[in-house]
Design a protein around this motif. Structure first.
Motif, PDB file in Angstrom:
ATOM      1  N   TYR A  60      11.547  -4.213   0.264  1.00  0.00           N
ATOM      2  CA  TYR A  60      11.776  -4.425   1.701  1.00  0.00           C
ATOM      3  C   TYR A  60      13.140  -3.929   2.151  1.00  0.00           C
ATOM      4  O   TYR A  60      13.500  -4.055   3.309  1.00  0.00           O
ATOM      5  N   LYS A  61      13.933  -3.360   1.210  1.00  0.00           N
ATOM      6  CA  LYS A  61      15.269  -2.846   1.565  1.00  0.00           C
ATOM      7  C   LYS A  61      15.152  -1.796   2.658  1.00  0.00           C
ATOM      8  O   LYS A  61      14.358  -0.862   2.559  1.00  0.00           O
ATOM      9  N   GLY A  62      15.933  -1.975   3.703  1.00  0.00           N
ATOM     10  CA  GLY A  62      15.994  -0.964   4.743  1.00  0.00           C
ATOM     11  C   GLY A  62      14.728  -0.819   5.561  1.00  0.00           C
ATOM     12  O   GLY A  62      14.536   0.190   6.234  1.00  0.00           O
TER      13      GLY A  62
ATOM     14  N   GLN B  88       0.831  -1.210   0.000  1.00  0.00           N
ATOM     15  CA  GLN B  88       0.000   0.000   0.000  1.00  0.00           C
ATOM     16  C   GLN B  88       0.861   1.253   0.000  1.00  0.00           C
ATOM     17  O   GLN B  88       0.485   2.270  -0.573  1.00  0.00           O
ATOM     18  N   SER B  89       2.034   1.170   0.640  1.00  0.00           N
ATOM     19  CA  SER B  89       2.902   2.339   0.729  1.00  0.00           C
ATOM     20  C   SER B  89       3.833   2.454  -0.476  1.00  0.00           C
ATOM     21  O   SER B  89       4.051   3.535  -0.998  1.00  0.00           O
ATOM     22  N   GLU B  90       4.375   1.301  -0.926  1.00  0.00           N
ATOM     23  CA  GLU B  90       5.399   1.336  -1.972  1.00  0.00           C
ATOM     24  C   GLU B  90       4.856   1.018  -3.349  1.00  0.00           C
ATOM     25  O   GLU B  90       5.585   1.091  -4.332  1.00  0.00           O
TER      26      GLU B  90
ATOM     27  N   ILE C   5       6.831   3.438   7.004  1.00  0.00           N
ATOM     28  CA  ILE C   5       5.707   2.951   6.205  1.00  0.00           C
ATOM     29  C   ILE C   5       4.435   3.066   7.031  1.00  0.00           C
ATOM     30  O   ILE C   5       4.357   2.517   8.136  1.00  0.00           O
ATOM     31  N   PRO C   6       3.431   3.837   6.531  1.00  0.00           N
ATOM     32  CA  PRO C   6       2.192   3.958   7.308  1.00  0.00           C
ATOM     33  C   PRO C   6       1.409   2.645   7.274  1.00  0.00           C
ATOM     34  O   PRO C   6       1.245   2.043   6.213  1.00  0.00           O
TER      35      PRO C   6
END
Lengths: 474, 164
Positions: free
Chosen positions: A354-356, A344-346, A435-436
């Motif tokens: 999922y990096k970092g 939803q965020s990316e 990430i919300p």
């Protein structure tokens, strides 16, 4: 018959009434009804879940073709809990299709759930077949729910074609069984198998092939990754757990309870399918760069581990398979919910998204790590006990080779799970904003975390429950 | 050879030929017509086995209803796509292999222990007996089929309706 809250079929009727209510509310509300319908469905499901706890154990209907035993009630609760977790996730979906077509979405989920619930109680070939169809057909619709997306349509069509062919194979196998026994009742299977009728064995083998499609076991697993990749993630979380559990319920009814004392003759076949499913699922998961495809292949491998428990064909084997299902429910659904939060965020299902993550949202990364460790089978989370107990049950039956294979491939599974963990914890990202996570999605993740850690730290009551449920089948 | 046996072998020959024609004919429309013949032949087999009700249902639903719908679907999609749809048979060797293996398996299985040739005792009025069992022992699957129809209809409408 007087009315009481424990009578059999009441939960199913209530569930269908809820489905019709959802449809009506969808018709009369204008505009965005997604929240209203989602909450209505969730509250209704809480009521139906309550009904399964006041249900009279051991009651039956229609000359034993519908039974409400411990095993059926256990399966029904599992299906309902999985649906509730999934609906918590889907309430956060902002896609316009869900806003406009929420009633159809929830009706399809509920009618599929009615099919699963009936399936859990079914002890008749005709009823099993019809319940399977009622479970499957809404799943094809839900897979293609975002119909303007061409990959979604392709995946839904593939799923539909494979699913209908598998239903045909199931019906063909059942026709042989009926031809030999002259009865559709499951009680007739055991005596006919003991009689050694070759046509009976052929019918049961075909039936198993058809059921293998439904649980996505090797070599009938190809539909799963495409369907998982294309459909909406909260639905996929459910698709990966509830219908598979329903397939296992049918297999246990037919090959453990139905076959009775002859059930051991299926051990070589189930063990071979289990071994191949574990190898294929785990090896195919390694090169995946899309997290949903990775979880799809790892899910196939988990089906293989559950089949190890079944292959033991013992009370403890079936019990540990049921325990595995519970652990898989929380671990797998939790992982998919984190995937939804990140997506939803990316706007990406790639593993590189999922990096970092550990720097950006440490709690979300920790949750994902715990789910992955549970799926991988690390001590003190649910998945560890699940794998250990399943292996244990198989060793009791002398299936050393299968257990060795399973243990070796667990290491392979850990490798690809930790590849995701490495991206989250070691690799860094240019972005540092957190990430919300929508509140309800967070709630779903927390429920899954409680399940995974609770079972992992204190597995005793769950094991006892699984043993009690399975002992009624033998 | 009795008349019944002659009828059985004649119907079987018709079934095998028409079923092969369904998968082998290039023209989709011809395949559907062959399918209608195959479904009618199946109804004939049912009739030979004293299952009149089943034969009637087979003719009404499959040879009648399903074939009509398929013909409609072909006509409509050909107009939409604008070209004649052909059946592709590129994987014919693999299909033949699987079918041959299955046939061999079935024949050897049946030969290993032949099925009973005597007919079981049937109720006098088979249609009445079917109706009774559908509303007693099998009432749950019967009712469940209604739910299934509703779900399938809604699904079909969902995909068919144009997006506003």
């Amino acid at each position: 018959m007087t009315f009481d809250l424990g009578m059999p079929l009441l939960a199913e009727v209530a569930l269908f009434a809820l489905a019709v209510l959802v449809l009506i509310v969808g018709l009369i509300t204008q505009g965005n009804a997604h929240q209203r319908i989602g909450w209505l469905t969730l509250i209704g499901l809480v009521g139906v879940l309550g009904l399964t706890f006041v249900a009279t154990e051991g009651a039956s209907l229609f000359s034993l073709s519908f039974v409400q035993d411990d095993f059926a009630l256990f399966a029904k609760r599992l299906f309902i809990v999985a649906t509730m977790v999934s609906l918590l996730g889907s309430l956060t979906l902002r896609h316009s299709t869900f806003a406009r077509r929420s009633a159809e979405y929830h009706f399809a989920i509920l009618s599929s759930l009615v099919g699963m619930m009936v399936l859990a109680s079914a002890r008749d070939l005709v009823l099993i077949f019809v319940a399977f169809e009622l479970m499957s057909i809404p799943l094809y619709v839900l897979t293609g729910f975002l119909k303007r997306d061409s990959t979604t349509s392709e995946a839904a069509l593939k799923f539909f074609l494979v699913g209908t062919v598998s239903s045909a194979v199931i019906a063909y196998g059942m026709s042989f069984i009926y031809g030999v026994t002259g009865s559709t009742a499951l009680e007739a299977i055991g005596p006919a198998l003991a009689d050694g009728s070759p046509l009976m064995v052929l019918g049961m083998t075909m039936l198993f092939a058809g059921l293998s499609f439904k649980i996505a076991a090797f070599p009938f697993h190809m539909w799963a990754p495409d369907a998982y990749e294309a459909a909406s993630t909260p639905f996929v979380a459910w698709l990966a757990v509830a219908p598979k559990a329903a397939g296992f319920v049918a297999i246990i009814r037919l090959y453990v309870e139905g076959a009775g004392s002859t059930s051991l003759m299926w051990m070589p076949m189930v063990a071979a399918i289990a071994g191949m499913t574990i190898v294929t699922g785990n090896l195919m998961a390694i090169p995946q760069s899309n997290i949903k495809r990775l979880l799809a292949y790892s899910g196939i491998a988990h089906i293989g581990y559950m089949l190890i428990g079944l292959a033991a064909f013992s009370s403890s084997g079936v019990a540990m398979m049921l325990f595995y299902l519970v652990a898989y429910l929380f671990g797998n659904m939790g992982a998919f919910m984190v995937v939804e939060a990140v997506a939803q965020s990316e706007s990406s299902d790639g593993i590189d998204a999922y990096k970092g993550l550990a720097q950006r949202s440490p709690l979300l990364a920790l949750a994902m790590l715990i789910f992955l460790l549970s799926l991988g089978g690390i001590p003190f989370v649910a998945g560890f006990w699940a794998k250990l107990y399943v292996f244990w049950a198989a060793i009791e039956r002398g299936l050393y080779g299968l257990v060795f294979l399973g243990a070796v491939l667990t290491v392979v599974a850990l490798y690809y799970y930790l590849l995701v963990a490495r991206r989250m914890y070691i690799e860094t990202s240019d972005r540092t904003d957190p990430i919300p996570v929508p509140g309800l999605l967070g709630l779903a993740i927390v429920i899954c975390l409680i399940g995974v850690i609770g079972i992992g730290v204190y597995p005793g009551p769950w094991v006892d429950m699984a043993l009690r449920v399975a002992s009624t089948l033998f | 050879m009795t008349g019944e046996a002659v009828a059985f072998y004649a119907l079987s020959a018709m079934l095998v030929v028409s079923a092969l024609a369904v998968v082998l004919s290039k023209n989709l429309f011809h395949a559907v017509l062959w399918l209608a013949l195959a479904l009618t032949g199946t109804a004939g087999i049912f009739l030979l086995l004293d299952a009149e009700f089943l034969a009637a249902v087979q003719l009404l639903l499959y040879a009648g209803g399903v074939v009509t719908i398929v013909v409609f679907a072909i006509v409509v999609t050909e107009r939409l796509v604008g070209e004649t749809i052909t059946q592709t048979n590129r994987r014919i060797a693999g299909g033949a292999l699987v079918c041959g293996a299955l046939l061999w398996l079935l024949i050897t299985t049946v030969l290993e222990r032949p099925l009973a040739t005597e007919r079981p005792i049937m109720p006098d009025d088979l249609t009445k007996a079917i109706g009774e069992s559908v509303l007693t022992r099998f009432v749950l699957p019967f009712e469940l089929l209604a739910v299934l129809m509703l779900a399938a209809l809604l699904g079909a409408i969902y995909f068919a309706r144009p997006e506003e």
